[in-house]
Design an enzyme around this catalytic site. Structure first.
Site, PDB file in Angstrom:
ATOM      1  N   LYS A 133       0.831  -1.208   0.000  1.00  5.00           N
ATOM      2  CA  LYS A 133       0.000   0.000   0.000  1.00  5.00           C
ATOM      3  C   LYS A 133       0.863   1.254   0.000  1.00  5.00           C
ATOM      4  O   LYS A 133       0.612   2.197  -0.766  1.00  5.00           O
ATOM      5  CB  LYS A 133      -0.934  -0.015   1.213  1.00  5.00           C
ATOM      6  CG  LYS A 133      -1.977  -1.115   1.169  1.00  5.00           C
ATOM      7  CD  LYS A 133      -2.736  -1.204   2.482  1.00  5.00           C
ATOM      8  CE  LYS A 133      -3.710  -2.367   2.486  1.00  5.00           C
ATOM      9  NZ  LYS A 133      -4.432  -2.478   3.786  1.00  5.00           N
ATOM     10  N   ALA A 151      -0.556   0.797   6.001  1.00  4.98           N
ATOM     11  CA  ALA A 151      -0.840  -0.014   7.183  1.00  4.98           C
ATOM     12  C   ALA A 151      -1.780  -1.156   6.829  1.00  4.98           C
ATOM     13  O   ALA A 151      -2.573  -1.067   5.887  1.00  4.98           O
ATOM     14  CB  ALA A 151      -1.455   0.852   8.282  1.00  4.98           C
ATOM     15  N   ASP A 152      -1.683  -2.231   7.598  1.00  2.00           N
ATOM     16  CA  ASP A 152      -2.595  -3.351   7.443  1.00  2.00           C
ATOM     17  C   ASP A 152      -2.677  -4.098   8.770  1.00  2.00           C
ATOM     18  O   ASP A 152      -1.758  -4.027   9.590  1.00  2.00           O
ATOM     19  CB  ASP A 152      -2.140  -4.304   6.335  1.00  2.00           C
ATOM     20  CG  ASP A 152      -3.249  -5.261   5.933  1.00  2.00           C
ATOM     21  OD1 ASP A 152      -4.154  -4.821   5.197  1.00  2.00           O
ATOM     22  OD2 ASP A 152      -3.234  -6.412   6.371  1.00  2.00           O
ATOM     23  N   GLN A 153      -3.778  -4.807   8.946  1.00  2.00           N
ATOM     24  CA  GLN A 153      -3.982  -5.561  10.185  1.00  2.00           C
ATOM     25  C   GLN A 153      -4.512  -6.953   9.859  1.00  2.00           C
ATOM     26  O   GLN A 153      -5.405  -7.099   9.027  1.00  2.00           O
ATOM     27  CB  GLN A 153      -4.965  -4.821  11.089  1.00  2.00           C
ATOM     28  CG  GLN A 153      -5.103  -5.429  12.471  1.00  2.00           C
ATOM     29  CD  GLN A 153      -6.004  -4.576  13.354  1.00  2.00           C
ATOM     30  OE1 GLN A 153      -7.174  -4.380  13.046  1.00  2.00           O
ATOM     31  NE2 GLN A 153      -5.453  -4.053  14.441  1.00  2.00           N
ATOM     32  N   ALA A 213       0.606  -3.935  11.029  1.00  2.00           N
ATOM     33  CA  ALA A 213       1.849  -3.573  10.342  1.00  2.00           C
ATOM     34  C   ALA A 213       1.754  -2.150   9.812  1.00  2.00           C
ATOM     35  O   ALA A 213       0.685  -1.683   9.413  1.00  2.00           O
ATOM     36  CB  ALA A 213       2.113  -4.538   9.192  1.00  2.00           C
TER      37      ALA A 213
END
Length: 198
Positions: free
Chosen positions: A58, A74-76, A111
């Site tokens: 991203k 960001a990612d989860q 992250a």
């Protein structure tokens, strides 16, 4: 100051950065997360690694469109008993997911990555372990009726900043990481990169 961009449409991530006093643009990444995940899942990547790859993808995608800017991606990923859970497709899926997690512990891997001109400059993954208290179908029904469709906007079908906190008996880790952004390490790196003073 360097231009700062958040490569996410997440309202809570934007609020966290705004509340921390940052000035930034919002430019959500245009990536196919499922297409990126597919080969990672086939190669048995860990949930932490999957979250990190997605956050970097991203940040890199938006940074290629925003020359010179520092872009935050960001990612989860939710890891429950070795299974990676995604946002529930509908209220029935949310109900089943919450009942399965009742009385048990799961992990959230959040992250974050910073990229410039298509290159990752920094990455970080924060992990929080959350234990849900035991509850039954009646409670879950009332909870979902109360929060409505917002339950479908997060991987765990809950938001700690709202009634979702009532689902839990213990949380081991950083609050900001639960919300989807390891904020303290991010702010530290933005200072190193000159995007924040002090």
């Amino acid at each position: 100051m360097t231009e700062l961009v958040l490569a996410s449409g997440s309202q809570i991530r934007a609020e966290l950065l705004q509340n921390a006093g940052l000035t930034f643009d919002i430019d959500p990444a245009r990536v196919d997360e499922r297409a990126i995940e597919a080969p990672l899942l086939e190669s048995d990547f860990s949930p932490e690694d999957i979250a990190q790859v997605l956050a970097e993808a991203k940040a890199q995608e938006v940074s290629e469109r925003r020359p010179g800017a520092l872009v935050i991606g960001a990612d989860q990923v939710l890891d429950f008993e070795g299974e990676r859970l995604t946002k529930p497709a509908d209220m029935e899926a949310a109900r089943r997911q919450l009942l399965a997690m009742s009385g048990k512990t799961h992990a959230l891997h959040s992250a974050v990555a910073i990229a410039r001109d298509g290159q990752t400059l920094w990455r970080n993954v924060g992990t929080v372990r959350l234990t849900m208290r035991p509850f039954g179908p009646e409670f879950v029904g009332r909870y979902l009726a109360g929060v409505g469709e917002v339950a479908l906007t997060s991987v765990g079908a809950y938001q700690l900043e709202g009634p979702g906190i009532q689902l839990f008996s213990a949380i081991d880790g950083d609050y900001f990481t639960v919300l989807g952004l390891p904020l303290l390490p991010l702010l530290g790196e933005l200072r190193v990169l000159g995007a924040l003073e002090g």
